[in-house]
Design a protein around this motif. Sequence first.
Motif, PDB file in Angstrom:
ATOM      1  N   ASN A 308       0.829  -1.203   0.000  1.00  0.00           N
ATOM      2  CA  ASN A 308       0.000   0.000   0.000  1.00  0.00           C
ATOM      3  C   ASN A 308       0.865   1.256   0.000  1.00  0.00           C
ATOM      4  O   ASN A 308       1.789   1.396   0.807  1.00  0.00           O
ATOM      5  N   GLU A 309       0.553   2.184  -0.897  1.00  0.00           N
ATOM      6  CA  GLU A 309       1.285   3.439  -0.992  1.00  0.00           C
ATOM      7  C   GLU A 309       0.619   4.558  -0.205  1.00  0.00           C
ATOM      8  O   GLU A 309       1.168   5.659  -0.108  1.00  0.00           O
ATOM      9  N   ASP A 310      -0.565   4.317   0.372  1.00  0.00           N
ATOM     10  CA  ASP A 310      -1.303   5.352   1.113  1.00  0.00           C
ATOM     11  C   ASP A 310      -1.827   4.764   2.425  1.00  0.00           C
ATOM     12  O   ASP A 310      -2.873   4.107   2.438  1.00  0.00           O
ATOM     13  N   PRO A 311      -1.137   4.983   3.523  1.00  0.00           N
ATOM     14  CA  PRO A 311      -1.544   4.369   4.804  1.00  0.00           C
ATOM     15  C   PRO A 311      -2.842   4.934   5.372  1.00  0.00           C
ATOM     16  O   PRO A 311      -3.361   4.409   6.359  1.00  0.00           O
ATOM     17  N   THR A 312      -3.389   5.984   4.758  1.00  0.00           N
ATOM     18  CA  THR A 312      -4.609   6.605   5.303  1.00  0.00           C
ATOM     19  C   THR A 312      -5.890   6.014   4.710  1.00  0.00           C
ATOM     20  O   THR A 312      -6.990   6.414   5.118  1.00  0.00           O
ATOM     21  N   ASN A 313      -5.776   5.090   3.738  1.00  0.00           N
ATOM     22  CA  ASN A 313      -6.989   4.636   3.048  1.00  0.00           C
ATOM     23  C   ASN A 313      -7.668   3.446   3.723  1.00  0.00           C
ATOM     24  O   ASN A 313      -8.668   2.931   3.215  1.00  0.00           O
ATOM     25  N   GLY A 314      -7.124   2.999   4.858  1.00  0.00           N
ATOM     26  CA  GLY A 314      -7.762   1.907   5.589  1.00  0.00           C
ATOM     27  C   GLY A 314      -7.592   0.541   4.977  1.00  0.00           C
ATOM     28  O   GLY A 314      -8.154  -0.443   5.480  1.00  0.00           O
ATOM     29  N   VAL A 327      -8.748 -13.130  -2.365  1.00  0.00           N
ATOM     30  CA  VAL A 327      -8.515 -12.610  -1.017  1.00  0.00           C
ATOM     31  C   VAL A 327      -9.569 -11.552  -0.721  1.00  0.00           C
ATOM     32  O   VAL A 327     -10.093 -10.894  -1.630  1.00  0.00           O
ATOM     33  N   ILE A 328      -9.883 -11.394   0.550  1.00  0.00           N
ATOM     34  CA  ILE A 328     -10.818 -10.360   0.990  1.00  0.00           C
ATOM     35  C   ILE A 328     -10.054  -9.325   1.798  1.00  0.00           C
ATOM     36  O   ILE A 328      -9.236  -9.667   2.656  1.00  0.00           O
ATOM     37  N   ALA A 329     -10.297  -8.058   1.493  1.00  0.00           N
ATOM     38  CA  ALA A 329      -9.633  -6.962   2.180  1.00  0.00           C
ATOM     39  C   ALA A 329     -10.670  -5.909   2.571  1.00  0.00           C
ATOM     40  O   ALA A 329     -11.833  -5.971   2.158  1.00  0.00           O
ATOM     41  N   GLN A 330     -10.214  -4.938   3.340  1.00  0.00           N
ATOM     42  CA  GLN A 330     -11.080  -3.872   3.823  1.00  0.00           C
ATOM     43  C   GLN A 330     -10.476  -2.531   3.474  1.00  0.00           C
ATOM     44  O   GLN A 330      -9.246  -2.386   3.373  1.00  0.00           O
ATOM     45  N   CYS A 331     -11.322  -1.507   3.270  1.00  0.00           N
ATOM     46  CA  CYS A 331     -10.811  -0.172   2.999  1.00  0.00           C
ATOM     47  C   CYS A 331     -11.871   0.857   3.390  1.00  0.00           C
ATOM     48  O   CYS A 331     -13.025   0.523   3.666  1.00  0.00           O
ATOM     49  N   ASN A 332     -11.451   2.113   3.394  1.00  0.00           N
ATOM     50  CA  ASN A 332     -12.381   3.219   3.593  1.00  0.00           C
ATOM     51  C   ASN A 332     -13.019   3.590   2.259  1.00  0.00           C
ATOM     52  O   ASN A 332     -12.371   3.520   1.214  1.00  0.00           O
ATOM     53  N   LEU A 333     -14.294   3.984   2.314  1.00  0.00           N
ATOM     54  CA  LEU A 333     -14.984   4.465   1.123  1.00  0.00           C
ATOM     55  C   LEU A 333     -15.317   5.936   1.286  1.00  0.00           C
ATOM     56  O   LEU A 333     -15.648   6.401   2.383  1.00  0.00           O
ATOM     57  N   LYS A 334     -15.250   6.659   0.191  1.00  0.00           N
ATOM     58  CA  LYS A 334     -15.685   8.047   0.159  1.00  0.00           C
ATOM     59  C   LYS A 334     -16.613   8.213  -1.018  1.00  0.00           C
ATOM     60  O   LYS A 334     -16.218   7.953  -2.158  1.00  0.00           O
ATOM     61  N   LYS A 337     -16.878   4.958  -3.037  1.00  0.00           N
ATOM     62  CA  LYS A 337     -15.785   4.356  -3.818  1.00  0.00           C
ATOM     63  C   LYS A 337     -14.435   4.667  -3.184  1.00  0.00           C
ATOM     64  O   LYS A 337     -14.316   5.512  -2.293  1.00  0.00           O
ATOM     65  N   ALA A 338     -13.415   3.964  -3.675  1.00  0.00           N
ATOM     66  CA  ALA A 338     -12.036   4.200  -3.245  1.00  0.00           C
ATOM     67  C   ALA A 338     -11.105   3.775  -4.374  1.00  0.00           C
ATOM     68  O   ALA A 338     -11.366   2.806  -5.092  1.00  0.00           O
ATOM     69  N   VAL A 339     -10.022   4.532  -4.538  1.00  0.00           N
ATOM     70  CA  VAL A 339      -8.967   4.164  -5.479  1.00  0.00           C
ATOM     71  C   VAL A 339      -7.711   3.946  -4.649  1.00  0.00           C
ATOM     72  O   VAL A 339      -7.177   4.890  -4.055  1.00  0.00           O
ATOM     73  N   LEU A 340      -7.252   2.711  -4.595  1.00  0.00           N
ATOM     74  CA  LEU A 340      -6.181   2.327  -3.678  1.00  0.00           C
ATOM     75  C   LEU A 340      -4.872   2.135  -4.454  1.00  0.00           C
ATOM     76  O   LEU A 340      -4.761   1.232  -5.289  1.00  0.00           O
ATOM     77  N   PRO A 341      -3.879   2.985  -4.203  1.00  0.00           N
ATOM     78  CA  PRO A 341      -2.599   2.849  -4.920  1.00  0.00           C
ATOM     79  C   PRO A 341      -1.699   1.807  -4.255  1.00  0.00           C
ATOM     80  O   PRO A 341      -1.462   1.841  -3.043  1.00  0.00           O
ATOM     81  N   TYR A 342      -1.177   0.900  -5.058  1.00  0.00           N
ATOM     82  CA  TYR A 342      -0.279  -0.138  -4.561  1.00  0.00           C
ATOM     83  C   TYR A 342       0.935  -0.274  -5.481  1.00  0.00           C
ATOM     84  O   TYR A 342       0.847  -0.016  -6.691  1.00  0.00           O
ATOM     85  N   ALA A 343       2.047  -0.677  -4.887  1.00  0.00           N
ATOM     86  CA  ALA A 343       3.226  -1.069  -5.657  1.00  0.00           C
ATOM     87  C   ALA A 343       3.251  -2.595  -5.741  1.00  0.00           C
ATOM     88  O   ALA A 343       3.165  -3.278  -4.721  1.00  0.00           O
TER      89      ALA A 343
END
Length: 363
Positions: A308-314, A327-334, A337-343
């Motif tokens: 994860n490149e953004d530790p604030t997105n949950g 796999v199942i994961a969790q995140c914050n929605l706004k 929706k959410a756009v989660l940047p990963y390397a």
Amino acid sequence: MIIITQTGIAQNHNVVKKPEMLRHMKRQEIRIPDIQGYETLKCDFHMHTIFSDGDVWPTVRVQEAYYEGLDAIALTDHIENQPGKKYVGGDQNSSYEIALPEAKKRNILLVKAGEISRGMPPGHLNALFVDDVTKLDVPDYMDAIEEANKQGAFVFWNHPGWQAQQPDTNKWWDVHEEIYQNGWLHGVEVFNWDEYYPVAFEWCNEKNLAYLGNSDVHMASAYRFDLENHRRPMTLVFAKDRSLGALKEALFAKRTVAFFTDEMAGPEALLSELFNASVTVHQPFNVENGTAHFEISNPTNLTFILENEDPTNGAPGKIEIAPRSSVIAQCNLKNGKAVLPYAATNLYTGKTSNLMVELEVKE
């Protein structure tokens, strides 16, 4: 009076077969998606037979390739080093000629090839799609490389970081620059045997050379590689169709990715296409108080390790998507929706760079 009778099951006392002892071989299909309208071919362009310093007969290499899920191979016996010649005879074309009927029978694309094997510089170079390997057996290596190109060959530099030839460095020599400037060098083997060369990623990017990953196998592949836990190293080639002509066109067009263990190295655009064609982010569920769960599925034989490149997105700090799994994961929605940047840390686009991806989660 005692009467002795004999009962039993009739059998052939000359031959009694035990078929349960035999291994029933099946081709191990490797699921990698097609991209950009091209067919993804699994290839190994560096291997040896008894006709140079390898341990096996040419047909064995074809059989290994078939059962291990490959689509195309090249038998690249050393042109100058043939220690077994006095025992097996033939010349530098023999391994190809012997293997070709087996390759046709098993639908394996067999590329006629040879390995120009000299000291450093220039080291070892493979020449693919040659017409006559014997014509490359000349004293001057420049003449050999020029002759390969006259025959229309795709030429690449093998194992540039091989410590037997570059023990203290991994250098692009002036000779390689000359070969490149002449238009005689088309790719670099960024992975060989059990090692890869990050600096070679930069050469491929800067000079528009094809990324290649190959086994350089000499003994039987099952003896050399842990095939129960890993695939053999290979080059993924994105070709217009499954033919030698399309394979050659794709190599010269540099539509290649090196695939080794659970890692890949190649041009950013191709790696991005592979990721997007492999991974699906499904609609979120259990949406509550601005958070949601979501599922990521991967039906391929590729592995993706994401940081994860953004530790604030949950979202999780690390996600590993194993082959043919979810796999199942969790995140914050706004706003749903959410756009989660990963390397993608196991996908290399350069010496110190990884593919950047985005997981889009939306209701």
